[in-house]
Structures are given as structure tokens and as C-alpha cells.
Scaffold this motif. Structure first.
Motif, PDB file in Angstrom:
ATOM      1  N   UNK A 113     -17.041   7.559 -12.178  1.00 60.25           N
ATOM      2  CA  UNK A 113     -16.532   6.754 -11.075  1.00 60.25           C
ATOM      3  C   UNK A 113     -16.519   7.604  -9.813  1.00 60.25           C
ATOM      4  N   UNK A 130       0.820  -1.209   0.000  1.00 61.29           N
ATOM      5  CA  UNK A 130       0.000   0.000   0.000  1.00 61.29           C
ATOM      6  C   UNK A 130       0.856   1.263   0.000  1.00 61.29           C
ATOM      7  N   UNK A 170      -9.193   9.679 -18.467  1.00 61.87           N
ATOM      8  CA  UNK A 170      -9.835  10.190 -17.260  1.00 61.87           C
ATOM      9  C   UNK A 170      -9.646  11.690 -17.104  1.00 61.87           C
ATOM     10  N   UNK A 171     -10.643  12.340 -16.523  1.00 61.13           N
ATOM     11  CA  UNK A 171     -10.508  13.718 -16.101  1.00 61.13           C
ATOM     12  C   UNK A 171      -9.864  13.789 -14.730  1.00 61.13           C
ATOM     13  N   UNK A 172      -9.537  15.001 -14.266  1.00 60.49           N
ATOM     14  CA  UNK A 172      -8.842  15.161 -12.987  1.00 60.49           C
ATOM     15  C   UNK A 172      -9.730  14.984 -11.765  1.00 60.49           C
ATOM     16  N   UNK A 176      -4.278  16.973 -10.159  1.00 63.75           N
ATOM     17  CA  UNK A 176      -4.563  17.836 -11.304  1.00 63.75           C
ATOM     18  C   UNK A 176      -4.437  17.168 -12.662  1.00 63.75           C
ATOM     19  N   UNK A 177      -3.927  15.941 -12.696  1.00 65.43           N
ATOM     20  CA  UNK A 177      -3.700  15.280 -13.995  1.00 65.43           C
ATOM     21  C   UNK A 177      -4.639  14.101 -14.230  1.00 65.43           C
ATOM     22  N   UNK A 178      -5.311  13.660 -13.226  1.00 69.17           N
ATOM     23  CA  UNK A 178      -6.187  12.512 -13.406  1.00 69.17           C
ATOM     24  C   UNK A 178      -5.411  11.217 -13.506  1.00 69.17           C
ATOM     25  N   UNK A 179      -6.115  10.158 -13.788  1.00 72.38           N
ATOM     26  CA  UNK A 179      -5.504   8.847 -13.953  1.00 72.38           C
ATOM     27  C   UNK A 179      -4.908   8.738 -15.349  1.00 72.38           C
ATOM     28  N   UNK A 225      -2.460   2.689  -9.391  1.00 72.88           N
ATOM     29  CA  UNK A 225      -3.621   1.811  -9.310  1.00 72.88           C
ATOM     30  C   UNK A 225      -3.536   0.731 -10.386  1.00 72.88           C
ATOM     31  N   UNK A 265     -14.919  11.045 -10.627  1.00 78.07           N
ATOM     32  CA  UNK A 265     -14.102  11.024 -11.829  1.00 78.07           C
ATOM     33  C   UNK A 265     -14.957  10.739 -13.044  1.00 78.07           C
ATOM     34  N   UNK A 312     -16.895   2.105 -10.002  1.00 81.22           N
ATOM     35  CA  UNK A 312     -17.771   2.410 -11.138  1.00 81.22           C
ATOM     36  C   UNK A 312     -19.161   2.849 -10.694  1.00 81.22           C
ATOM     37  N   UNK A 330      -8.117   7.059  -0.023  1.00 83.20           N
ATOM     38  CA  UNK A 330      -7.411   5.820   0.288  1.00 83.20           C
ATOM     39  C   UNK A 330      -7.941   4.607  -0.441  1.00 83.20           C
ATOM     40  N   UNK A 331      -8.807   4.816  -1.418  1.00 82.74           N
ATOM     41  CA  UNK A 331      -9.371   3.679  -2.157  1.00 82.74           C
ATOM     42  C   UNK A 331      -9.272   3.904  -3.656  1.00 82.74           C
ATOM     43  N   UNK A 332      -9.453   2.832  -4.390  1.00 82.76           N
ATOM     44  CA  UNK A 332      -9.495   2.949  -5.833  1.00 82.76           C
ATOM     45  C   UNK A 332     -10.858   3.414  -6.305  1.00 82.76           C
ATOM     46  N   UNK A 333     -10.929   3.952  -7.516  1.00 82.11           N
ATOM     47  CA  UNK A 333     -12.221   4.387  -8.068  1.00 82.11           C
ATOM     48  C   UNK A 333     -13.205   3.226  -8.164  1.00 82.11           C
ATOM     49  N   UNK A 367     -18.025   7.594 -18.747  1.00 81.91           N
ATOM     50  CA  UNK A 367     -18.108   6.829 -17.510  1.00 81.91           C
ATOM     51  C   UNK A 367     -17.934   7.744 -16.310  1.00 81.91           C
ATOM     52  N   UNK A 369     -14.467   7.983  -6.114  1.00 80.85           N
ATOM     53  CA  UNK A 369     -13.246   7.570  -5.434  1.00 80.85           C
ATOM     54  C   UNK A 369     -13.243   8.124  -4.009  1.00 80.85           C
ATOM     55  N   UNK A 421     -10.899  -1.524  -9.711  1.00 81.43           N
ATOM     56  CA  UNK A 421      -9.613  -0.993  -9.275  1.00 81.43           C
ATOM     57  C   UNK A 421      -9.157  -1.605  -7.956  1.00 81.43           C
ATOM     58  N   UNK A 422      -7.831  -1.700  -7.816  1.00 84.96           N
ATOM     59  CA  UNK A 422      -7.255  -2.009  -6.522  1.00 84.96           C
ATOM     60  C   UNK A 422      -7.271  -0.779  -5.625  1.00 84.96           C
ATOM     61  N   UNK A 423      -6.763  -0.942  -4.414  1.00 91.29           N
ATOM     62  CA  UNK A 423      -6.801   0.148  -3.427  1.00 91.29           C
ATOM     63  C   UNK A 423      -5.663   1.140  -3.558  1.00 91.29           C
ATOM     64  N   UNK A 483     -14.351  -0.980 -15.157  1.00 94.13           N
ATOM     65  CA  UNK A 483     -13.050  -1.308 -14.589  1.00 94.13           C
ATOM     66  C   UNK A 483     -13.181  -1.525 -13.083  1.00 94.13           C
TER      67      UNK A 483
END
Lengths: 113, 110
Positions: free
Chosen positions: B36, A9, B100-102, A40-43, A90, B87, B46, B41-44, B34, B38, A104-106, A102
Motif C-alpha cells: 500500500x 478528522x 501490517x509492517x511499520x 514504529x508500530x504500523x497499522x 483509520x 506499507x 492499495x 494526511x491520507x489513508x493507505x 500486499x 500512504x 481506507x478512510x482519510x 482494503x
């Protein structure tokens, strides 16, 4: 429970010291992917894999490697980490490349000093 | 090049105060948009997929809408548990990848 598991983590390392972030999914998904998330950049996608032994570059692949020897695992390798790779990472998976959802992991928070 | 922007960057609401989040996109041919959620401390996680202009999807206090250039996530009578970063992402017709957007960081105060 269906999930994507990432480890560790949190990770603090120094420049140049090789590291691996593991990712495993238990949903028998074909498609797996790595993203990094910066303020500010997203994924942004680093690499993805559409099936075993099939990998391809995403938008920001420089400095990263991946492998997909088994369907469930998709490790991310940084052979010589640099400070600009400090980020939140991620792993994600989906049933196949056409799937819209999708999982996602943590996340793995990496700091490279 | 596909682009996704979201506004506002952050939004603070009182419990029960309805509002909307915006996602603007530029894509050559939209396969899907899409949303999402978030949590820290976690992932996004859906929420919705929208495929064509005029489409709407609802889930509890959330409703997502789509036009040819943007999507809105409407939050009706929000509760503190709706606090999260939302997101938006797009996928183009022949693309492999999501863009993805920010995100918009939403805080709902009790």
C-alpha cells in the motif's frame, strides 16, 4: 465517488469523556474494520465486522467498542478514553472478508489529554 | 505469531535514482502479501497483491517481487510524486486479518 468517510478528522478530548468516531462507506461492502496507526508500530486492527450485526475483536480491542447496525456504518466508540489511546485511527472496508483490497478512510487524529 | 518488518525506515533518493524497499515476513501459511502507498494526511491506498514466490507485479515505476521470506518494492527512476510511505502487509491462509509492517518513508528530491 466510491469512498470511506470518517469524521471528525481531528479530535482533542480529555480523559474519561466518551466519544464516537463515525465511519461510512458507499460501496455496499460487507467487511469493515478499524485500525490505529502509531509511529514504529504500523497499522494494528482494533475491531472488524464481516456483516451487519457481526463484529469481532482484532489485535488491540481493549478500551474500544463498535457496532454494525447498518451495512454502510461502523462507528468506533471510546467510552472512557485514556491518553494511551492518542493515535491516528483509520476505518477500512472491503467487498467481503475474502477480498484482498482494503479501502481506507482519510483518518482521524485523536488526542486524549 | 505473524510478523512483518520493513527496511529501511526512511529513504531519501534523488529524482531518477532507482532503489528497493524491503519487506520481511514471518507467517505460518501465506495467503497474500500486499503493498500500500500512504500519502501524508491520507489513508493507505492499495498497490499490489502477490500470492506466491516468484510472482512479480508492475505499475508505472513500481515493481513488486516476492520470495518465501520477503518482498521487494523496486522503484525505477523515481519522481518527486513517488514520495510517500509504503506499507507492506500479509494475510495468512486461514486468517481474517491483515498484519501490517511499520512502513518505509520515501522522499524523492527533485
Amino acid at each position: 465517488e466510491a469512498q470511506v468517510t470518517q469524521n471528525p478528522r481531528y479530535l482533542i478530548t480529555v480523559t474519561g469523556k466518551k466519544l464516537t468516531v463515525t465511519c461510512s462507506q458507499n460501496m455496499n461492502h460487507e467487511y469493515m474494520s478499524w485500525y490505529r496507526q502509531d509511529p514504529g508500530l504500523g497499522l494494528r486492527q482494533i475491531y472488524y465486522s464481516m456483516n451487519v450485526e457481526v463484529t469481532d475483536k482484532g489485535d488491540v480491542p481493549e478500551g474500544y467498542k463498535v457496532s454494525r447496525k447498518e451495512k454502510r456504518n461502523f462507528p468506533l466508540i471510546l467510552e472512557s478514553p485514556s491518553p494511551n489511546q492518542t493515535s491516528l485511527y483509520f476505518c477500512a472496508s472491503s467487498l467481503n472478508r475474502g477480498s484482498e483490497k482494503l479501502f481506507f478512510g482519510s483518518g482521524t487524529q485523536l488526542s486524549v489529554l | 505469531e505473524d510478523q512483518v518488518t520493513q527496511s529501511p525506515e526512511a529513504l531519501r533518493l534523488q529524482e531518477g535514482e532507482s532503489s528497493s524497499l524491503n519487506c520481511s515476513y514471518t507467517v505460518s501459511g501465506l495467503r497474500g502479501l500486499f503493498w500500500y502507498r500512504q500519502d501524508p494526511g491520507k489513508g493507505p491506498e492499495f498497490l499490489f497483491t502477490l500470492y506466491s514466490a516468484g510472482e512479480e507485479k508492475e505499475k508505472e515505476r513500481l515493481k513488486a517481487t516476492l520470495t518465501k521470506k520477503e518482498s521487494f518494492l523496486h522503484i525505477t527512476a523515481p519522481k518527486p510524486e513517488d514520495s510517500a510511505t509504503y506499507l507492506c502487509a500479509v494475510k495468512e491462509n486461514y486468517g481474517q486479518n491483515f498484519v501490517f509492517g511499520p512502513g518505509t518513508r520515501l522522499s524523492v528530491l527533485p
